[in-house]
Design a protein around this motif. Structure first.
Motif, PDB file in Angstrom:
ATOM      1  N   THR A 142       0.827  -1.204   0.000  1.00 44.04           N
ATOM      2  CA  THR A 142       0.000   0.000   0.000  1.00 44.04           C
ATOM      3  C   THR A 142       0.860   1.252   0.000  1.00 44.04           C
ATOM      4  O   THR A 142       0.583   2.218  -0.726  1.00 44.04           O
ATOM      5  CB  THR A 142      -0.932   0.005   1.222  1.00 44.04           C
ATOM      6  OG1 THR A 142      -1.783  -1.144   1.169  1.00 44.04           O
ATOM      7  CG2 THR A 142      -1.793   1.260   1.246  1.00 44.04           C
ATOM      8  N   SER A 222      -5.581  -1.875   4.804  1.00 36.65           N
ATOM      9  CA  SER A 222      -5.117  -2.117   3.442  1.00 36.65           C
ATOM     10  C   SER A 222      -5.932  -1.277   2.454  1.00 36.65           C
ATOM     11  O   SER A 222      -7.018  -0.781   2.775  1.00 36.65           O
ATOM     12  CB  SER A 222      -5.259  -3.599   3.094  1.00 36.65           C
ATOM     13  OG  SER A 222      -6.628  -3.948   2.968  1.00 36.65           O
ATOM     14  N   PHE A 224      -7.513  -2.334  -0.144  1.00 33.96           N
ATOM     15  CA  PHE A 224      -8.779  -3.000  -0.460  1.00 33.96           C
ATOM     16  C   PHE A 224      -9.834  -2.694   0.601  1.00 33.96           C
ATOM     17  O   PHE A 224     -11.001  -2.454   0.287  1.00 33.96           O
ATOM     18  CB  PHE A 224      -8.562  -4.506  -0.589  1.00 33.96           C
ATOM     19  CG  PHE A 224      -7.725  -4.895  -1.776  1.00 33.96           C
ATOM     20  CD1 PHE A 224      -8.242  -4.815  -3.060  1.00 33.96           C
ATOM     21  CD2 PHE A 224      -6.415  -5.305  -1.616  1.00 33.96           C
ATOM     22  CE1 PHE A 224      -7.475  -5.152  -4.167  1.00 33.96           C
ATOM     23  CE2 PHE A 224      -5.631  -5.650  -2.714  1.00 33.96           C
ATOM     24  CZ  PHE A 224      -6.166  -5.575  -3.995  1.00 33.96           C
ATOM     25  N   ASP A 225      -9.423  -2.686   1.879  1.00 32.74           N
ATOM     26  CA  ASP A 225     -10.377  -2.349   2.943  1.00 32.74           C
ATOM     27  C   ASP A 225     -10.800  -0.888   2.847  1.00 32.74           C
ATOM     28  O   ASP A 225     -11.920  -0.536   3.227  1.00 32.74           O
ATOM     29  CB  ASP A 225      -9.746  -2.616   4.312  1.00 32.74           C
ATOM     30  CG  ASP A 225      -9.547  -4.096   4.581  1.00 32.74           C
ATOM     31  OD1 ASP A 225     -10.302  -4.905   3.996  1.00 32.74           O
ATOM     32  OD2 ASP A 225      -8.643  -4.450   5.357  1.00 32.74           O
TER      33      ASP A 225
END
Length: 579
Positions: A142, A222, A224-225
């Motif tokens: 990230t 992250s 994606f979260d």
């Protein structure tokens, strides 16, 4: 001329105030660090020296077993933007609790820390601040993706601004002078239009990605979260999110203007050298002006004192880099299509010479502005030569400086060797030959160095300025005879630091309260400082607090001695990096 501008820039820097911090620093907390309260507080509050922003998990409170005991979302008490707080659950039992914060300062950097407090009586403290914050960090992927997004954004800005300026200030004037013909005009227009659309696409995608990645950084999750709508909404409500969210809309406008205002190859061929309608090109002005301001509005320059100096210097720096980098990109990616479309090789030399003759003074002016504005920002934000080497921000500045010197050297090669050769072969109606080869090589080398400079610029945006460098709390655990020793140094930065020493029983992790005396000292071997005695006060069972002024950066050695009887004393040394 260059020397005068550099002298002026240095004089302005010397007039700037010595204090120029743009990184949020914790000023006060309630409860105070290490305090033992008779009754449970309703909330935990952290107060900073500037406005801070945070999402749902900005402030967290944990009990000794690591369970969260906060309730609801973080909030600004009574709307005070310099404070952030969270409520506590009702009916908490007596014992010690650890509160952490992870907030975004005004310069869009994440600042984190925490404290330990107790209710009723001190008990086992559980995980340290550093251990709890370690679970709120984003991964290396990230972090790397965020750097790439910044780099792509800056590159897209440079290409869009520079390519449009090249079209108006270089290509149209050169084409009017040498009349390259319909085929060359058509080929250049197609490539130039594609270059502008490609920059708009890269800028749009990287700006959208940066908003998501900033949400991930702020929340310690992250990428994606961070795609969750709630996190995106929170991020767009922050200063960084608002600026970069507007950038998404600005790039959409740039793409629309490129599609409608820039003629395709056939239209350009019909209209001739000055194929572009000035009124239609005015559609580029609002979004490109905002994008030129983007690095300043979303970074240090708009919040760091003196903003009256740093903000315009940053904008000048961005525009100058764009004129140079975008022009080079156009020379390499669009102009060759035009020269290849010319039937006579002598015409190629004439077109190349005409274009380079008009781009060279533009590039020289950009270099002068780039050096002057870069010097202003570097001196204000780095302040000392030592910071060029002992801080990440300073090292990125040093790398960018080296790359800039290389670019200046290549520019000198173009002005003194390439341009005269092209003029000579153009007057003789000969093909570019060796002069053309040298031109391509220098352009490619310049563009490669500019990619490196943009990478360094992306790193600069990610780091705190050297004068505002904060490393966050340092934490370590080590054996101390039959005990376990935990040491936390907060903020582990030059200046005042608070040291927390926890003594734990090795067998069960409970706090050891049998020490008769705990003594601390600090030494900085490289500078010949110390050992400095650091008095420690008992803050609770097995918990000692000391305040130390660690006045220089580098690795400090903290010696911890614990006497548990008339005959038994255990000592150890801990290396603490101070930045």
């Amino acid at each position: 001329m260059v020397k005068r501008l550099l002298a002026l820039a240095l004089a302005l820097v010397l007039l700037a105030p010595a204090q120029a911090f743009a990184h949020a620093t914790l000023q006060e907390s309630a409860p105070q660090r290490g305090s033992v309260l008779r009754t449970q507080p309703e909330e935990v509050v952290f107060r900073f020296d500037e406005v801070v922003e945070g999402n749902f998990g900005a402030v967290r409170v944990f009990d000794a077993s690591g369970r969260r005991v906060d309730s609801g979302d973080a909030f600004h008490p009574d709307g005070r933007a310099t404070e952030i707080a969270v409520h506590l659950r009702d009916g908490l039992p007596d014992g010690s609790y650890t509160a952490t914060y992870r907030v975004v300062s005004a310069d869009a950097h994440v600042v984190s820390g925490g404290l330990v407090f107790s209710i009723g009586r001190a008990g086992v403290a559980g995980s340290t601040v550093a251990e709890l914050l370690g679970g709120q960090r984003t991964g290396a992927v990230t972090d790397a993706a965020f750097g790439v997004a910044r780099g792509l954004q800056f590159a897209a800005i440079a290409v869009a601004l520079g390519a449009l300026a090249f079209l108006l200030l270089v290509w149209e004037r050169a084409a009017a002078a040498v009349a390259p013909g319909a085929a060359a005009t058509r080929a250049f227009a197609r490539r130039h239009r594609a270059l502008m659309l490609g920059a708009a696409l890269a800028g749009l995608l990287s700006a959208a990605a940066a908003v998501v990645l900033q949400g991930a950084e702020a929340a310690g999750i992250s990428a994606f979260d961070a795609l969750r709508p709630s996190i995106v909404r929170e991020t767009l409500g922050t200063r960084f999110g608002t600026v970069w969210g507007i950038a998404v809309a600005a790039w959409l406008l740039v793409a629309l203007a490129a599609a409608l205002a820039l003629p395709d190859g056939e239209a350009a061929a019909r209209r001739g050298a000055r194929a572009h309608d000035p009124i239609a090109l005015a559609a580029f002005a609002p979004p490109l002006i905002f994008l030129a301001l983007l690095p300043a509005l979303g970074g240090h320059a708009s919040v760091q004192s003196p903003t009256w100096l740093l903000l315009p210097a940053n904008v000048v720096h961005v525009v100058a880099m764009s004129l140079w980098a975008g022009g080079l990109a156009t020379l390499l990616l669009a102009l060759p299509a035009a020269t290849r479309a010319l039937p006579e090789r002598g015409d190629r030399s004439r077109l190349l010479a005409a274009v380079l003759a008009r781009f060279s003074p533009l590039a020289l002016g950009a270099v002068i502005a780039l050096v002057a504005s870069g010097l202003v920002q570097s001196v204000v934000e780095v302040r000392t030569v030592a910071h060029l080497f002992d801080t990440p921000f300073g090292r990125a500045v040093a790398i960018k400086l080296v790359l800039l010197l290389g670019l200046i050297a290549l520019g000198a090669v173009q002005r003194r060797r390439v341009l005269p050769r092209l003029r000579a072969v153009a007057e003789a109606a000969q093909p570019p030959a060796a002069a053309g080869v040298l031109l391509r090589r220098t352009l490619r080398a310049e563009l490669l160095l500019i990619v490196g400079a943009l990478t360094a610029t992306a790193a600069l945006a990610a780091y705190a300025p050297s004068i505002a460098q904060q490393s966050g709390p340092f934490d370590t655990t080590t054996a101390l005879g039959p005990l376990q020793l935990q040491v936390t140094v907060d903020p582990a930065a030059v200046g005042a630091n608070e040291l927390h020493v926890y003594l734990l029983n090795e067998r069960d992790g409970s706090q050891f309260d049998g020490a008769r005396e705990v003594t601390l000292s600090a030494t900085q071997t490289e500078r010949g400082i110390g050992p400095l005695s650091v008095p420690a006060d008992r803050a609770g069972p097995g918990h000692y607090v000391a305040n130390a002024d660690l006045g220089v950066p580098g690795d400090w050695t903290v010696r911890v001695a614990v006497r548990i009887s008339d005959f038994d004393e255990y000592t150890t040394r801990v290396e603490v990096p101070i930045r």
